[in-house]
Design an enzyme around this catalytic site. Structure first.
Site, PDB file in Angstrom:
ATOM      1  N   GLY A  23     -10.654 -11.956  24.898  1.00 45.84           N
ATOM      2  CA  GLY A  23     -10.326 -10.664  24.263  1.00 45.84           C
ATOM      3  C   GLY A  23     -11.535  -9.760  24.408  1.00 45.84           C
ATOM      4  O   GLY A  23     -12.435 -10.046  25.193  1.00 45.84           O
ATOM      5  N   ASP A 137      -1.753  -9.314  -5.539  1.00 44.06           N
ATOM      6  CA  ASP A 137      -2.016 -10.055  -6.782  1.00 44.06           C
ATOM      7  C   ASP A 137      -3.033 -11.153  -6.597  1.00 44.06           C
ATOM      8  O   ASP A 137      -3.320 -11.877  -7.508  1.00 44.06           O
ATOM      9  CB  ASP A 137      -0.708 -10.703  -7.294  1.00 44.06           C
ATOM     10  CG  ASP A 137       0.383  -9.654  -7.386  1.00 44.06           C
ATOM     11  OD1 ASP A 137       0.007  -8.486  -7.616  1.00 44.06           O
ATOM     12  OD2 ASP A 137       1.546  -9.992  -7.173  1.00 44.06           O
TER      13      ASP A 137
END
Ligand code: AK3
Length: 301
Positions: A23, A137
């Site tokens: 990459g 959360d």
């Protein structure tokens, strides 16, 4: 189990094999964990490059997000470790490699194969969208890093959707031929050599992002439509290889032409996803029960 992510890994724990791909920030290698014999993909990133590109926070966020995800169509991040110069990501190995290589080899996928991948993608996206709520959360300090995603105000949590924006650039195929969404890092937002176009992400941007407007998870439904089109036609729907401006124009106008070889049902799904107004696009639940997608699921069972 959580043991995997907690224990301290080091390069000595692995036999490193052939390179699987490269990459912008580093290479991925096949590797085997010595004690268990477990085969993984090891992405090796150079700290200097990450610092220079100011992407350390993004990498932390990626590790934070990925370490909480469990879905058969999302590539697992088992853990990470680092030494003086490098950061190592311990990733699930996708034995059939990059989705694009398969697509380029056959030019277009048969409709049953494309429908299977779209079903799996929609299922993974539904899971990710739900996770974003849960992500809000995550208890402070619950993640590997203190600055877990949950500290980011909800408005900026849309950042994660952007990771998915170019998921088409980062689809892998597992050992059983199943689709795997991989590489949530921004690294892929950089001009990507993986596709012929300079920066593959352009093809997948919805009108609201091209026009710099507010956007929400409906962007992923647009991208799903683009992906379905590319699976069946071999090229993305609004590509203009000569200029970005024209691609932008074609996206903003939703200048969509569906070739006659595409079945009526597939064309119906693509048209209902590539809607200019985000609220007009099919929802992920509707995609999963669309006749074209369902028809082939029966055959699979
Ligand atoms: C090719 N190939 N063939 C088989 C196979 N099996 C597994 N994996 C493969 N390839 C690796 C796929 C990836 C998954 N997750 C990634 N994550 C990442 O690259 N993150 C990342 C990098 C640099 C900078 C940043 C930052 F900081 F900007 F966020 C983030 S790469 C395979």
């Amino acid at each position: 189990n959580s043991k995997e992510t907690e224990r301290r890994w080091s390069l000595d724990d692995f036999d490193v094999g052939r390179a699987l791909g490269k990459g912008k920030f580093g290479r991925v290698y096949l590797a085997r964990e010595k004690k268990s014999g477990y085969v993984v993909a090891l992405k090796i990133l150079f700290k200097a490059e990450l610092i220079e590109a100011k992407v350390e926070k993004q990498l932390r966020r990626e590790i934070e997000i990925q370490s909480h995800l469990r879905h058969p169509n999302i590539l697992r991040l088992y853990g990470y470790f680092y030494d003086a110069k490098r950061v190592y990501l311990i990733l699930e190995y996708a034995a059939q490699g990059e989705m694009y290589k398969h697509l380029r080899k056959v030019e277009t996928f048969a409709e049953d194969l494309a429908a299977k991948y779209i079903y799996q993608m929609a299922d993974a996206l539904r899971y990710l969208h739900k996770k974003h709520v849960i992500h809000r959360d995550i208890k402070p300090g619950g993640g590997i890093f203190q600055n877990s995603l949950s500290f980011i105000p909800p408005s900026r949590q849309l950042f994660v959707y952007k990771y998915l924006q170019n998921f088409a650039e980062n689809l892998l195929v597992g050992i059983k031929g199943e689709l795997k969404i991989a590489d949530f890092g921004w690294s892929v937002h950089a001009p990507n050599t993986r596709r012929k176009t300079m920066c593959g992400t352009l093809d997948y941007l919805p009108p609201e992002m091209v026009e710099g407007k507010e956007h929400n998870e409906a962007v992923d439904l647009w991208s799903l439509g683009v992906l379905c089109y590319e699976f069946l036609c071999g090229v993305p729907p609004f590509e203009d290889r000569s200029s970005y401006k024209n691609t932008y124009r074609r996206i903003a106008k939703v200048d969509l032409k569906i070739p006659s070889h595409v079945s009526r049902e597939a064309g119906d799904l693509i048209t209902k996803l590539l809607q200019y107004q985000p609220e007009k696009r099919l929802s992920l639940d509707q995609v999963l029960v669309h006749p074209w997608v369902v028809k082939y699921q029966m055959e699979q069972q």
